[in-house]
Design a protein around this motif. Structure first.
Motif, PDB file in Angstrom:
ATOM      1  N   ILE A   1     -45.668  70.958 -60.437  1.00 32.12           N
ATOM      2  CA  ILE A   1     -45.995  72.181 -59.691  1.00 32.12           C
ATOM      3  C   ILE A   1     -45.333  72.153 -58.319  1.00 32.12           C
ATOM      4  O   ILE A   1     -44.765  73.152 -57.851  1.00 32.12           O
ATOM      5  CB  ILE A   1     -47.526  72.337 -59.551  1.00 32.12           C
ATOM      6  N   ALA A   2     -45.390  70.986 -57.663  1.00 34.58           N
ATOM      7  CA  ALA A   2     -44.774  70.844 -56.341  1.00 34.58           C
ATOM      8  C   ALA A   2     -43.263  71.046 -56.417  1.00 34.58           C
ATOM      9  O   ALA A   2     -42.672  71.751 -55.586  1.00 34.58           O
ATOM     10  CB  ALA A   2     -45.101  69.471 -55.764  1.00 34.58           C
ATOM     11  N   LEU A   3     -42.630  70.432 -57.419  1.00 31.92           N
ATOM     12  CA  LEU A   3     -41.180  70.567 -57.583  1.00 31.92           C
ATOM     13  C   LEU A   3     -40.778  72.010 -57.855  1.00 31.92           C
ATOM     14  O   LEU A   3     -39.726  72.476 -57.405  1.00 31.92           O
ATOM     15  CB  LEU A   3     -40.693  69.673 -58.721  1.00 31.92           C
ATOM     16  N   PHE A   4     -41.610  72.705 -58.595  1.00 38.11           N
ATOM     17  CA  PHE A   4     -41.314  74.092 -58.951  1.00 38.11           C
ATOM     18  C   PHE A   4     -41.159  74.956 -57.690  1.00 38.11           C
ATOM     19  O   PHE A   4     -40.272  75.808 -57.606  1.00 38.11           O
ATOM     20  CB  PHE A   4     -42.425  74.651 -59.840  1.00 38.11           C
ATOM     21  N   PHE A   5     -42.001  74.709 -56.701  1.00 41.26           N
ATOM     22  CA  PHE A   5     -41.956  75.501 -55.470  1.00 41.26           C
ATOM     23  C   PHE A   5     -40.987  74.918 -54.434  1.00 41.26           C
ATOM     24  O   PHE A   5     -40.243  75.656 -53.786  1.00 41.26           O
ATOM     25  CB  PHE A   5     -43.358  75.604 -54.864  1.00 41.26           C
ATOM     26  N   ILE A   6     -40.976  73.590 -54.294  1.00 42.70           N
ATOM     27  CA  ILE A   6     -40.148  72.958 -53.259  1.00 42.70           C
ATOM     28  C   ILE A   6     -38.657  73.056 -53.583  1.00 42.70           C
ATOM     29  O   ILE A   6     -37.840  73.402 -52.716  1.00 42.70           O
ATOM     30  CB  ILE A   6     -40.551  71.474 -53.083  1.00 42.70           C
ATOM     31  N   TRP A   7     -38.285  72.746 -54.834  1.00 44.15           N
ATOM     32  CA  TRP A   7     -36.875  72.733 -55.210  1.00 44.15           C
ATOM     33  C   TRP A   7     -36.443  73.996 -55.936  1.00 44.15           C
ATOM     34  O   TRP A   7     -35.340  74.071 -56.447  1.00 44.15           O
ATOM     35  CB  TRP A   7     -36.580  71.510 -56.075  1.00 44.15           C
ATOM     36  N   ASP A   8     -37.315  74.991 -55.989  1.00 45.02           N
ATOM     37  CA  ASP A   8     -36.985  76.251 -56.647  1.00 45.02           C
ATOM     38  C   ASP A   8     -36.521  76.021 -58.089  1.00 45.02           C
ATOM     39  O   ASP A   8     -35.511  76.571 -58.532  1.00 45.02           O
ATOM     40  CB  ASP A   8     -35.910  77.003 -55.856  1.00 45.02           C
TER      41      ASP A   8
END
Length: 233
Positions: free
Chosen positions: A21-28
């Motif tokens: 979930i974090a990667l989805f938002f942080i790294w687009d």
């Protein structure tokens, strides 16, 4: 719902889901990559538990991962998931339903088996021969990372067959496959500039789960054999 889940299983799934979930938002990251990674994680942890429901998540993961691999010219991965893994999910449901334990007291739905020494020898010979042949095919069609892709695909097919047949040794094969696929995606993403880093996290999660799966299936097999011997006594 989680009454037969261990603390490790809950922690493993929670941690890697939060990371995705974090990667989805942080790294687009792409939405398709996110869906593929989440469904894949649910699939493998349910396999480790010997749960038939793993195949339903497997259908989603195979279809999405096949498309993502194709967009990166990883044709071996794309063919493996789209042409082999996806249809075999339905076969897996049928085969596992035929060999239920009749009780999931210990968290599993099916009876686990072990491979013989003769089986290991046959397995190794087929793995080496098939990997060499498939590497030639991938080279001819212009695939990327041919050697790693070839070995990963061949061992994945063998591991999937062992999985359907309910052999605990499938997990040894999955461990090797996961290590190779992590290397494959790392090299591919660094050289292509792609942003599907969720794939790398997903395969790292798969590696950790495969080690746990091997340990858990050996335990399941030993426990079932003990219970069978006790029942016959």
């Amino acid at each position: 719902m989680l009454k037969d889940w261990t603390k490790f299983e809950i922690l493993w799934l929670s941690v890697f889901t939060l990371i995705q979930i974090a990667l989805f938002f942080i790294w687009d990251d792409t939405l398709l990559g996110f869906i593929s990674s989440i469904s894949g994680m649910f699939c493998v942890v349910l396999v480790a538990k010997g749960k038939i429901s793993n195949y339903y998540f497997g259908m989603i993961q195979c279809a999405t991962y096949a498309y993502i691999s194709y967009t990166y010219n990883l044709y071996g991965e794309a063919m493996l998931n789209g042409l082999f893994y996806l249809p075999i999910q339905f076969i897996g449901i049928y085969m596992w339903n035929r060999h239920k334990t009749g009780s999931s007291t210990h968290g599993e739905d099916i009876v686990a088996k072990r491979l013989t020494k003769k089986g290991w020898i046959i397995l190794l010979v087929i793995s080496v021969a098939a990997s060499l042949l498939y590497a030639e095919l991938l080279y001819l069609i212009g695939s990327q990372q041919v050697r790693i892709d070839s070995v990963a695909v061949v061992l994945s097919i063998i591991a999937q067959i062992l999985m359907i047949q309910r052999y605990a040794e499938q997990w040894f094969m999955w461990i090797v496959v996961n290590v190779l696929t992590i290397v494959l995606w790392l090299v591919t993403l660094l050289t292509s500039g792609g942003n599907d880093w969720a794939m790398l996290v997903m395969w790292t999660a798969f590696l950790i789960n495969s080690v746990y799966g091997y340990i858990n299936w050996l335990r399941i097999s030993k426990q079932q054999n003990t219970e069978e011997a006790y029942g016959q006594a």
